[in-house]
Write a protein that holds these residues in place. Structure first.
Motif, short mmCIF file in Angstrom:
data_model
loop_
_atom_site.label_atom_id
_atom_site.label_comp_id
_atom_site.label_asym_id
_atom_site.label_seq_id
_atom_site.Cartn_x
_atom_site.Cartn_y
_atom_site.Cartn_z
N THR A 1 41.71 49.48 41.80
CA THR A 1 42.31 49.77 43.10
C THR A 1 41.54 49.05 44.22
O THR A 1 42.14 48.43 45.10
CB THR A 1 42.36 51.28 43.36
OG1 THR A 1 43.14 51.89 42.31
CG2 THR A 1 42.98 51.60 44.70
N MET A 2 40.22 49.12 44.15
CA MET A 2 39.40 48.45 45.15
C MET A 2 39.62 46.94 45.14
O MET A 2 39.52 46.27 46.17
CB MET A 2 37.92 48.74 44.93
CG MET A 2 37.51 50.14 45.32
SD MET A 2 35.73 50.37 45.19
CE MET A 2 35.21 49.40 46.60
N LEU A 3 39.91 46.40 43.97
CA LEU A 3 40.10 44.96 43.82
C LEU A 3 41.56 44.54 43.99
O LEU A 3 41.91 43.37 43.80
CB LEU A 3 39.58 44.51 42.45
CG LEU A 3 38.08 44.71 42.25
CD1 LEU A 3 37.69 44.49 40.79
CD2 LEU A 3 37.27 43.82 43.18
N GLY A 4 42.43 45.51 44.33
CA GLY A 4 43.84 45.20 44.56
C GLY A 4 44.62 44.93 43.30
O GLY A 4 45.62 44.21 43.34
N GLU A 5 44.19 45.51 42.19
CA GLU A 5 44.86 45.29 40.90
C GLU A 5 45.38 46.62 40.36
O GLU A 5 44.98 47.69 40.80
CB GLU A 5 43.89 44.66 39.91
CG GLU A 5 43.38 43.31 40.38
CD GLU A 5 42.33 42.70 39.47
OE1 GLU A 5 42.17 41.49 39.55
OE2 GLU A 5 41.67 43.42 38.70
N ASP A 6 46.28 46.53 39.40
CA ASP A 6 46.85 47.71 38.76
C ASP A 6 46.05 47.99 37.49
O ASP A 6 46.04 47.17 36.57
CB ASP A 6 48.32 47.46 38.41
CG ASP A 6 49.02 48.66 37.83
OD1 ASP A 6 48.35 49.57 37.28
OD2 ASP A 6 50.25 48.70 37.89
N PRO A 7 45.40 49.14 37.41
CA PRO A 7 44.54 49.43 36.26
C PRO A 7 45.30 49.66 34.96
O PRO A 7 44.70 49.68 33.88
CB PRO A 7 43.81 50.70 36.68
CG PRO A 7 44.72 51.35 37.65
CD PRO A 7 45.40 50.23 38.38
N TYR A 8 46.61 49.79 35.02
CA TYR A 8 47.40 50.05 33.82
C TYR A 8 48.22 48.83 33.39
O TYR A 8 49.08 48.94 32.53
CB TYR A 8 48.30 51.27 34.04
CG TYR A 8 47.47 52.51 34.30
CD1 TYR A 8 46.74 53.10 33.26
CD2 TYR A 8 47.37 53.05 35.56
CE1 TYR A 8 45.94 54.21 33.49
CE2 TYR A 8 46.57 54.17 35.79
CZ TYR A 8 45.87 54.74 34.76
OH TYR A 8 45.08 55.84 34.99
N ARG A 9 47.93 47.69 33.97
CA ARG A 9 48.59 46.43 33.61
C ARG A 9 47.53 45.40 33.29
O ARG A 9 46.35 45.58 33.58
CB ARG A 9 49.47 45.96 34.77
CG ARG A 9 50.51 47.04 35.16
CD ARG A 9 51.52 46.46 36.02
NE ARG A 9 52.51 45.92 35.10
CZ ARG A 9 53.70 45.52 35.48
NH1 ARG A 9 54.04 45.59 36.73
NH2 ARG A 9 54.55 45.04 34.61
N GLU A 10 47.97 44.29 32.75
CA GLU A 10 47.04 43.19 32.46
C GLU A 10 46.38 42.73 33.75
O GLU A 10 47.03 42.73 34.78
CB GLU A 10 47.79 42.04 31.79
CG GLU A 10 48.28 42.36 30.40
CD GLU A 10 47.17 42.67 29.42
OE1 GLU A 10 46.05 42.12 29.56
OE2 GLU A 10 47.40 43.45 28.50
N PRO A 11 45.14 42.38 33.74
CA PRO A 11 44.27 42.22 32.57
C PRO A 11 43.50 43.49 32.19
O PRO A 11 42.71 43.46 31.26
CB PRO A 11 43.31 41.13 33.01
CG PRO A 11 43.12 41.40 34.47
CD PRO A 11 44.49 41.87 34.96
N TRP A 12 43.74 44.58 32.90
CA TRP A 12 42.97 45.81 32.66
C TRP A 12 43.34 46.49 31.37
O TRP A 12 42.51 47.14 30.75
CB TRP A 12 43.14 46.78 33.83
CG TRP A 12 42.39 46.35 35.04
CD1 TRP A 12 42.85 45.49 36.01
CD2 TRP A 12 41.08 46.71 35.42
NE1 TRP A 12 41.88 45.31 36.96
CE2 TRP A 12 40.79 46.05 36.62
CE3 TRP A 12 40.11 47.54 34.86
CZ2 TRP A 12 39.57 46.19 37.29
CZ3 TRP A 12 38.91 47.67 35.53
CH2 TRP A 12 38.65 47.00 36.72
N ASN A 13 44.57 46.43 30.98
CA ASN A 13 45.02 47.11 29.76
C ASN A 13 45.77 46.17 28.87
O ASN A 13 46.46 45.32 29.21
CB ASN A 13 45.93 48.30 30.09
CG ASN A 13 45.18 49.60 30.00
OD1 ASN A 13 44.26 49.73 29.23
ND2 ASN A 13 45.58 50.54 30.80
#
Length: 59
Positions: free
Chosen positions: A47-59
């Protein structure tokens, strides 16, 4: 901290449990390898990095 958590999860392919353990060791928290804590850390970092934690590249 967010960048370090992203590195563990994305670049080093750590599980949520492994992220929690690494964070506990590095920053001295008492959560150990608690999987839910690892997920919370990843969600906050993404969230802090402006990304979705439940989508690539996180998951």
């Amino acid at each position: 901290m967010a960048v370090q958590i992203r590195t563990w999860r994305v670049d080093e392919d750590f599980s949520w449990r492994a992220v929690a353990q690494a964070a506990s060791e590095l920053w001295g928290s008492g959560f150990g390898s608690n999987q839910l804590h690892g997920e919370d850390l990843c969600v906050a970092a993404a969230t802090m990095l402006g990304e979705d934690p439940y989508r690539e590249p996180w998951n």
